[in-house]
Design a protein around this motif. Sequence first.
Motif, PDB file in Angstrom:
ATOM      1  N   UNK A   1       0.649  -1.151  -0.100  1.00  0.00           N
ATOM      2  CA  UNK A   1      -0.039   0.277   0.235  1.00  0.00           C
ATOM      3  C   UNK A   1       0.852   1.058  -0.232  1.00  0.00           C
ATOM      4  N   UNK A   2       1.748   1.356   0.799  1.00  0.00           N
ATOM      5  CA  UNK A   2       3.408   2.995   1.272  1.00  0.00           C
ATOM      6  C   UNK A   2       3.679   2.727  -0.326  1.00  0.00           C
ATOM      7  N   UNK A   3       4.040   1.262  -1.431  1.00  0.00           N
ATOM      8  CA  UNK A   3       4.852   1.927  -2.418  1.00  0.00           C
ATOM      9  C   UNK A   3       3.605   2.412  -3.904  1.00  0.00           C
ATOM     10  N   UNK A   4       2.775   1.745  -3.353  1.00  0.00           N
ATOM     11  CA  UNK A   4       1.531   1.739  -4.485  1.00  0.00           C
ATOM     12  C   UNK A   4       0.894   3.116  -4.857  1.00  0.00           C
ATOM     13  N   UNK A   5       0.892   3.802  -3.125  1.00  0.00           N
ATOM     14  CA  UNK A   5       0.364   5.128  -2.571  1.00  0.00           C
ATOM     15  C   UNK A   5       1.319   5.946  -3.420  1.00  0.00           C
ATOM     16  N   UNK A   6       2.909   5.698  -3.691  1.00  0.00           N
ATOM     17  CA  UNK A   6       4.131   6.584  -3.896  1.00  0.00           C
ATOM     18  C   UNK A   6       4.155   6.221  -4.849  1.00  0.00           C
ATOM     19  N   UNK A   7       3.608   5.050  -6.113  1.00  0.00           N
ATOM     20  CA  UNK A   7       3.863   4.485  -7.310  1.00  0.00           C
ATOM     21  C   UNK A   7       5.222   4.303  -7.228  1.00  0.00           C
ATOM     22  N   UNK A   8       6.052   3.797  -6.723  1.00  0.00           N
ATOM     23  CA  UNK A   8       7.459   3.310  -6.736  1.00  0.00           C
ATOM     24  C   UNK A   8       7.524   1.301  -6.253  1.00  0.00           C
ATOM     25  N   UNK A   9       8.684   1.225  -6.917  1.00  0.00           N
ATOM     26  CA  UNK A   9       9.666   2.192  -7.683  1.00  0.00           C
ATOM     27  C   UNK A   9       9.210   2.538  -9.092  1.00  0.00           C
ATOM     28  N   UNK A  10       9.267   3.112 -10.026  1.00  0.00           N
ATOM     29  CA  UNK A  10       8.885   3.805 -11.189  1.00  0.00           C
ATOM     30  C   UNK A  10       8.573   2.641 -12.035  1.00  0.00           C
ATOM     31  N   UNK A  11       8.550   1.717 -11.655  1.00  0.00           N
ATOM     32  CA  UNK A  11       8.959   0.533 -12.961  1.00  0.00           C
ATOM     33  C   UNK A  11       7.479  -0.087 -13.172  1.00  0.00           C
ATOM     34  N   UNK A  12       6.653   0.374 -11.164  1.00  0.00           N
ATOM     35  CA  UNK A  12       5.487  -0.641 -11.297  1.00  0.00           C
ATOM     36  C   UNK A  12       4.599   0.460 -11.965  1.00  0.00           C
ATOM     37  N   UNK A  13       4.487   1.740 -12.261  1.00  0.00           N
ATOM     38  CA  UNK A  13       3.805   2.287 -12.944  1.00  0.00           C
ATOM     39  C   UNK A  13       3.179   1.812 -14.039  1.00  0.00           C
ATOM     40  N   UNK A  14       4.100   0.919 -14.911  1.00  0.00           N
ATOM     41  CA  UNK A  14       3.499   0.184 -16.208  1.00  0.00           C
ATOM     42  C   UNK A  14       2.595  -0.368 -15.797  1.00  0.00           C
ATOM     43  N   UNK A  15       2.075  -0.975 -15.074  1.00  0.00           N
ATOM     44  CA  UNK A  15       1.109  -2.053 -14.964  1.00  0.00           C
ATOM     45  C   UNK A  15      -0.093  -1.153 -13.900  1.00  0.00           C
ATOM     46  N   UNK A  16       0.174  -0.758 -12.875  1.00  0.00           N
ATOM     47  CA  UNK A  16      -0.599   0.249 -11.891  1.00  0.00           C
ATOM     48  C   UNK A  16      -1.527   1.711 -12.766  1.00  0.00           C
ATOM     49  N   UNK A  17       0.067   2.267 -13.928  1.00  0.00           N
ATOM     50  CA  UNK A  17      -0.863   4.262 -13.965  1.00  0.00           C
ATOM     51  C   UNK A  17       0.005   4.877 -14.353  1.00  0.00           C
ATOM     52  N   UNK A  18       0.686   5.017 -15.457  1.00  0.00           N
ATOM     53  CA  UNK A  18       2.048   5.935 -15.707  1.00  0.00           C
ATOM     54  C   UNK A  18       2.130   7.300 -14.254  1.00  0.00           C
ATOM     55  N   UNK A  19       0.629   8.215 -14.605  1.00  0.00           N
ATOM     56  CA  UNK A  19       0.335   9.840 -14.531  1.00  0.00           C
ATOM     57  C   UNK A  19      -0.163   9.390 -12.900  1.00  0.00           C
ATOM     58  N   UNK A  20      -1.230   8.629 -12.806  1.00  0.00           N
ATOM     59  CA  UNK A  20      -2.212   8.292 -11.640  1.00  0.00           C
ATOM     60  C   UNK A  20      -3.000   6.605 -11.381  1.00  0.00           C
ATOM     61  N   UNK A  21      -2.482   6.569 -10.052  1.00  0.00           N
ATOM     62  CA  UNK A  21      -3.520   4.954 -10.451  1.00  0.00           C
ATOM     63  C   UNK A  21      -4.682   4.995 -11.196  1.00  0.00           C
ATOM     64  N   UNK A  22      -3.931   3.362 -11.411  1.00  0.00           N
ATOM     65  CA  UNK A  22      -5.576   3.168 -12.523  1.00  0.00           C
ATOM     66  C   UNK A  22      -6.856   2.903 -11.765  1.00  0.00           C
ATOM     67  N   UNK A  23      -6.737   1.877 -10.444  1.00  0.00           N
ATOM     68  CA  UNK A  23      -7.509   1.880 -10.269  1.00  0.00           C
ATOM     69  C   UNK A  23      -7.263   2.880  -9.274  1.00  0.00           C
ATOM     70  N   UNK A  24      -8.672   3.384  -8.186  1.00  0.00           N
ATOM     71  CA  UNK A  24      -8.347   4.635  -7.446  1.00  0.00           C
ATOM     72  C   UNK A  24      -8.286   4.400  -5.871  1.00  0.00           C
ATOM     73  N   UNK A  25      -9.666   3.306  -5.706  1.00  0.00           N
ATOM     74  CA  UNK A  25      -9.737   2.706  -4.114  1.00  0.00           C
ATOM     75  C   UNK A  25      -8.242   2.021  -4.308  1.00  0.00           C
ATOM     76  N   UNK A  26      -7.942   2.529  -2.959  1.00  0.00           N
ATOM     77  CA  UNK A  26      -6.768   2.097  -2.182  1.00  0.00           C
ATOM     78  C   UNK A  26      -6.805   0.864  -1.019  1.00  0.00           C
ATOM     79  N   UNK A  27      -5.687   0.494  -0.833  1.00  0.00           N
ATOM     80  CA  UNK A  27      -6.379  -1.259  -0.115  1.00  0.00           C
ATOM     81  C   UNK A  27      -6.105  -3.070  -0.883  1.00  0.00           C
ATOM     82  N   UNK A  28      -5.726  -3.483  -0.258  1.00  0.00           N
ATOM     83  CA  UNK A  28      -5.435  -5.028  -0.956  1.00  0.00           C
ATOM     84  C   UNK A  28      -6.334  -6.195   0.203  1.00  0.00           C
ATOM     85  N   UNK A  29      -5.300  -5.371   1.894  1.00  0.00           N
ATOM     86  CA  UNK A  29      -6.306  -7.005   2.620  1.00  0.00           C
ATOM     87  C   UNK A  29      -7.569  -6.536   3.168  1.00  0.00           C
ATOM     88  N   UNK A  30      -8.408  -7.646   3.260  1.00  0.00           N
ATOM     89  CA  UNK A  30      -9.727  -7.629   3.760  1.00  0.00           C
ATOM     90  C   UNK A  30     -10.613  -8.867   4.055  1.00  0.00           C
TER      91      UNK A  30
END
Length: 331
Positions: free
Chosen positions: A43-72
């Motif tokens: 959650x911490x890393x995806x919030x920051x979009x780091x490492x930058x390489x992950x933005x290829x999968x999760x959105x280049x300029x902004x998160x592709x999926x806006x709602x945060x969180x993984x555990x439920x």
Amino acid sequence: MKAIIQRAYGGPETLEYTDVPMPVPRADEVLIRVHAASVNAADWLLMHGEPYLVRLAFGLRAPRIAVRGRDAAGVVVAVGSAVRRVAVNDEVYAEVNAGSFAEFTVATEKVVAHKPATLTFEQAATVPIAATTALQGLRDAANLQPRDRILVNGASGGVGSFAVQLAKAFGAEVTAVCSTRNTELARGLGADHVIDYTSEDFTAKGRQYEVIFDLIGNRSLSDCRRALTPRGTLVLSSAAGGRLLGPIGRILAASALGIFSRQSLRPLVASASAADLDVIRELIDSDKVAPRIETTYPLSRTADALHHFGEEHTRGKIAISIWDGVTAGPE
């Protein structure tokens, strides 16, 4: 419904508590009324979009999926037409693709399991990512055997606290590495030996281990290999590294070194699994494993929870409490 969304990469200040449309489950998905969630390094890393390489999968300029969180953890309120393993009103826990910092979330059936009966929703929500990572690291990557000597570097964090307990459940001799303030926690988790990294260097003690589970990435590969037996296994599960590639450089180096060594150097990429959550549930309900929660925040203060996670060395896990938008404050 209320949810935590993010419209641009950055720190906790980019998170917004607001109203969003309720998700609709597809044929192979379930709709979960989320009673609790938890904070993870992802959650911490995806919030920051780091490492930058992950933005290829999760959105280049902004998160592709806006709602945060993984555990439920919560209760099933609707199921798709192809769902067979869970039903409406079942209490479940899961690692969802995204969207657990919300009153409702959806997840594919293959990642949803029945919640441990002995846990509250807040406790259960801290389990999926951390415990699954620990289980897959020990069982699959390390092939940990009874009486193996294992060192867990980063034993007091979310994954580490589960790794120590699971290793003991598997019959291993466990050495935990943590800071001074967490030594008693590590002993309480069942560690046979505890090394305070502020005063001791586990790579310089002359002791060797069949398995090292590195959750920090603060020591060189050569240092870690020196503390391994000649045919030992080093499991790497750490996001340490630069902002561009993150741990990829370390992973590539480990893979290259492993070609020329009798030691096994194995990067770990854990995956969500209902079957593994079933295994973990059995261990929890038989009192062999238990989550450790440092504190709990309400959904509306998820940004504070992420700030806490990023700025302090969290002991165990941080839970997010959710109940129809009415939540309790920090413990």
